[in-house]
Design a protein around this motif. Structure first.
Motif, PDB file in Angstrom:
ATOM      1  N   TYR A  36       0.815  -1.215   0.000  1.00 27.96           N
ATOM      2  CA  TYR A  36       0.000   0.000   0.000  1.00 27.96           C
ATOM      3  C   TYR A  36       0.854   1.273   0.000  1.00 27.96           C
ATOM      4  O   TYR A  36       0.297   2.380  -0.005  1.00 27.96           O
ATOM      5  N   SER A  37       2.159   1.121   0.016  1.00 25.47           N
ATOM      6  CA  SER A  37       3.025   2.301   0.107  1.00 25.47           C
ATOM      7  C   SER A  37       2.900   3.172  -1.143  1.00 25.47           C
ATOM      8  O   SER A  37       2.721   2.675  -2.256  1.00 25.47           O
ATOM      9  N   ASN A  38       2.987   4.478  -0.929  1.00 25.89           N
ATOM     10  CA  ASN A  38       2.920   5.469  -2.020  1.00 25.89           C
ATOM     11  C   ASN A  38       1.644   5.359  -2.843  1.00 25.89           C
ATOM     12  O   ASN A  38       1.657   5.547  -4.061  1.00 25.89           O
ATOM     13  N   GLN A  39       0.545   5.065  -2.153  1.00 24.44           N
ATOM     14  CA  GLN A  39      -0.760   5.026  -2.797  1.00 24.44           C
ATOM     15  C   GLN A  39      -1.660   6.090  -2.157  1.00 24.44           C
ATOM     16  O   GLN A  39      -1.631   6.285  -0.939  1.00 24.44           O
ATOM     17  N   PRO A  40      -2.452   6.811  -2.953  1.00 25.74           N
ATOM     18  CA  PRO A  40      -3.373   7.805  -2.373  1.00 25.74           C
ATOM     19  C   PRO A  40      -4.459   7.129  -1.548  1.00 25.74           C
ATOM     20  O   PRO A  40      -4.978   6.081  -1.928  1.00 25.74           O
ATOM     21  N   PHE A  41      -4.772   7.731  -0.397  1.00 26.51           N
ATOM     22  CA  PHE A  41      -5.799   7.126   0.454  1.00 26.51           C
ATOM     23  C   PHE A  41      -6.540   8.182   1.262  1.00 26.51           C
ATOM     24  O   PHE A  41      -6.067   9.305   1.445  1.00 26.51           O
ATOM     25  N   LEU A  42      -7.701   7.800   1.742  1.00 24.71           N
ATOM     26  CA  LEU A  42      -8.504   8.622   2.638  1.00 24.71           C
ATOM     27  C   LEU A  42      -8.511   7.960   4.006  1.00 24.71           C
ATOM     28  O   LEU A  42      -8.645   6.740   4.106  1.00 24.71           O
ATOM     29  N   GLY A  43      -8.381   8.774   5.066  1.00 26.50           N
ATOM     30  CA  GLY A  43      -8.488   8.222   6.411  1.00 26.50           C
ATOM     31  C   GLY A  43      -7.186   8.223   7.182  1.00 26.50           C
ATOM     32  O   GLY A  43      -6.182   8.791   6.757  1.00 26.50           O
ATOM     33  N   ASP A  44      -7.239   7.546   8.311  1.00 29.49           N
ATOM     34  CA  ASP A  44      -6.095   7.429   9.208  1.00 29.49           C
ATOM     35  C   ASP A  44      -5.218   6.273   8.748  1.00 29.49           C
ATOM     36  O   ASP A  44      -5.702   5.141   8.617  1.00 29.49           O
ATOM     37  N   GLU A  45      -3.934   6.542   8.527  1.00 29.53           N
ATOM     38  CA  GLU A  45      -3.046   5.486   8.044  1.00 29.53           C
ATOM     39  C   GLU A  45      -2.899   4.334   9.039  1.00 29.53           C
ATOM     40  O   GLU A  45      -2.451   3.248   8.682  1.00 29.53           O
ATOM     41  N   ASN A  46      -3.289   4.564  10.300  1.00 26.95           N
ATOM     42  CA  ASN A  46      -3.221   3.509  11.316  1.00 26.95           C
ATOM     43  C   ASN A  46      -4.522   2.725  11.449  1.00 26.95           C
ATOM     44  O   ASN A  46      -4.633   1.852  12.321  1.00 26.95           O
TER      45      ASN A  46
END
Length: 236
Positions: free
Chosen positions: A55-65
């Protein structure tokens, strides 16, 4: 007497032909059964297998944890993806992302035409140069600008100029120049190819397709998704 022997031979010959065709029919049916069973097994494996995903260097919404990772594979020229982005993603964000239960990633499966590939790579350039927040703004605006005419799926609409003008609606001239330079130098190509490789590896056959912690989502409703997320969280 000769006629009787002749009739007996013909009957035996006909019987042999019948047995031959019956054996052939049974063999064809058996092969068909095996083929369908294998296809069913492959489908079951695709939907139940847990896949390792980077999942590294991928755009995302939310808390990374957040404990659960949801991925949407999408195409910017796909009308169903547009509807999904406008009507379903806000529900996912409200009920799963904003509550801290999951984070939501977007990955490309650019399959419709050259516009799909060009817009995906340009969006990757936006992410690389301007970051996650600007990417999502561009992502949403690009879907808003998707033509209503379904025939436009096959037309060359998302040109470099169109994408540049779209970015100008939210970014400074200097930032736009950085993104265009990145795009022209094909610096986003590897990131886009990474998504495409995953789409092939994971058996994505249409968009939008979602995965929850590496497992394909095959449900039909928001409740199905919430149930899958809750189950995935317990398995952590």
């Amino acid at each position: 007497m000769a006629n009787k022997k002749k009739n007996t031979k013909q009957a035996a010959k006909s019987s042999s032909k019948f047995v031959f065709w019956m054996i052939g029919l049974v063999a064809v049916c058996l092969l068909a059964f095996i083929f369908l069973s294998n296809q069913s097994d492959k489908k079951d494996k695709a939907t139940t297998k847990t896949n390792d995903i980077d999942y590294s260097n991928q755009p995302f919404l939310g808390d990374e944890n957040a404990p659960v990772s949801i991925i949407e594979f999408g195409d910017y020229k796909c009308p169903i993806c547009k509807d999904f982005a406008h009507n379903v993603v806000p529900m996912i964000q409200k009920e799963l992302v904003d509550t801290g239960k999951a984070k939501f990633y977007f990955m490309n499966d650019s399959f419709i035409n050259i516009d799909s590939k060009r817009s995906a790579q340009f969006a990757e350039s936006v992410f690389q140069e301007l970051g996650n927040e600007t990417f999502w703004k561009f992502h949403e605006l690009l879907y808003q600008k998707q033509p209503e005419d379904t025939k436009a799926e096959k037309q060359d609409i998302f040109t470099e100029q169109f994408l540049t003008d779209t970015l100008k609606e939210m970014a400074s001239e200097k930032d736009v120049e950085k993104v265009v330079k990145n795009f022209k130098e094909q610096k986003s190509m590897d990131a886009w190819q990474k998504d495409m490789d995953y789409a092939g590896k994971l058996g994505v056959t249409g968009t939008p397709t979602m995965f929850v912690n590496g497992k394909m989502f095959t449900g039909k409703t928001m409740d199905d998704l919430k149930e899958m997320v809750e189950k995935a969280a317990k398995e952590k």
